[in-house]
Design a protein around this motif. Structure first.
Motif, PDB file in Angstrom:
ATOM      1  N   GLY A   4      -8.758  -8.684  -0.165  1.00 51.03           N
ATOM      2  CA  GLY A   4      -9.478  -8.013   0.976  1.00 51.03           C
ATOM      3  C   GLY A   4      -8.615  -7.512   2.361  1.00 51.03           C
ATOM      4  O   GLY A   4      -8.947  -7.362   3.339  1.00 51.03           O
ATOM      5  N   ASP A   5      -7.274  -7.666   1.962  1.00 47.38           N
ATOM      6  CA  ASP A   5      -6.460  -7.393   3.167  1.00 47.38           C
ATOM      7  C   ASP A   5      -5.620  -5.944   2.942  1.00 47.38           C
ATOM      8  O   ASP A   5      -4.924  -5.931   2.263  1.00 47.38           O
ATOM      9  N   PRO A   6      -6.192  -4.780   3.769  1.00 53.06           N
ATOM     10  CA  PRO A   6      -5.713  -3.594   3.389  1.00 53.06           C
ATOM     11  C   PRO A   6      -4.147  -3.572   3.485  1.00 53.06           C
ATOM     12  O   PRO A   6      -3.542  -2.547   2.993  1.00 53.06           O
ATOM     13  N   GLN A   7      -3.490  -4.424   4.401  1.00 47.03           N
ATOM     14  CA  GLN A   7      -2.091  -4.087   4.896  1.00 47.03           C
ATOM     15  C   GLN A   7      -1.303  -4.684   3.475  1.00 47.03           C
ATOM     16  O   GLN A   7      -0.148  -4.023   3.301  1.00 47.03           O
ATOM     17  N   LEU A   8      -1.945  -5.646   2.651  1.00 44.05           N
ATOM     18  CA  LEU A   8      -1.244  -6.010   1.464  1.00 44.05           C
ATOM     19  C   LEU A   8      -1.049  -4.959   0.642  1.00 44.05           C
ATOM     20  O   LEU A   8      -0.178  -4.652  -0.168  1.00 44.05           O
ATOM     21  N   LEU A  40       2.759   3.461   5.821  1.00 43.70           N
ATOM     22  CA  LEU A  40       2.728   2.334   5.105  1.00 43.70           C
ATOM     23  C   LEU A  40       3.681   1.183   6.060  1.00 43.70           C
ATOM     24  O   LEU A  40       3.720   0.258   5.485  1.00 43.70           O
ATOM     25  N   SER A  41       3.879   1.528   7.283  1.00 49.20           N
ATOM     26  CA  SER A  41       4.559   0.485   7.858  1.00 49.20           C
ATOM     27  C   SER A  41       3.535  -0.706   8.264  1.00 49.20           C
ATOM     28  O   SER A  41       2.163  -0.489   8.045  1.00 49.20           O
ATOM     29  N   SER A  42       3.916  -1.885   8.845  1.00 53.53           N
ATOM     30  CA  SER A  42       3.201  -2.870   9.168  1.00 53.53           C
ATOM     31  C   SER A  42       2.251  -2.447  10.072  1.00 53.53           C
ATOM     32  O   SER A  42       1.191  -2.900  10.437  1.00 53.53           O
ATOM     33  N   SER A  43       2.605  -1.477  11.242  1.00 61.18           N
ATOM     34  CA  SER A  43       1.593  -1.093  12.230  1.00 61.18           C
ATOM     35  C   SER A  43       0.819   0.203  11.798  1.00 61.18           C
ATOM     36  O   SER A  43       0.078   0.683  12.328  1.00 61.18           O
ATOM     37  N   GLY A  44       1.044   0.714  10.443  1.00 66.78           N
ATOM     38  CA  GLY A  44       0.352   1.862  10.029  1.00 66.78           C
ATOM     39  C   GLY A  44      -1.114   1.503   9.673  1.00 66.78           C
ATOM     40  O   GLY A  44      -1.564   0.394   9.510  1.00 66.78           O
ATOM     41  N   ASN A  45      -1.772   2.654   9.699  1.00 65.15           N
ATOM     42  CA  ASN A  45      -3.155   2.170   9.163  1.00 65.15           C
ATOM     43  C   ASN A  45      -3.594   3.633   8.374  1.00 65.15           C
ATOM     44  O   ASN A  45      -4.104   4.572   8.911  1.00 65.15           O
TER      45      ASN A  45
END
Length: 74
Positions: A4-8, A40-45
């Motif tokens: 459930g973690d979209p960042q993953l 696709l960066s850690s701060s991207g959405n």
């Protein structure tokens, strides 16, 4: 995606894109290289459309299946 973690998901797509070559994936997805890095960066959405284009550019398919288990039962 099961976590459930979209960042993953974004991190995984970023890893795959770097292996295949960010420039090539960006071209195949119809995106600028820098835009892809940012999305696709850690701060991207990234928008869903971007994720789907990247998945396609990587030669992958996204499949959905019913959730199974007592916590997901209706």
């Amino acid at each position: 995606m099961q976590d459930g973690d979209p960042q993953l998901l974004a991190d995984g797509l970023g890893d795959l894109a770097r292996v295949k070559g960010i420039s090539q994936v960006a071209r195949d997805a119809g995106l600028g290289r820098e835009s892809l890095y940012k999305a696709l960066s850690s701060s991207g959405n990234p928008e869903l459309a971007t994720v789907l284009e990247v998945i396609s550019a990587l030669g992958l398919q996204l499949h959905a299946s019913p959730a199974v288990g007592p916590e997901k039962a209706a």
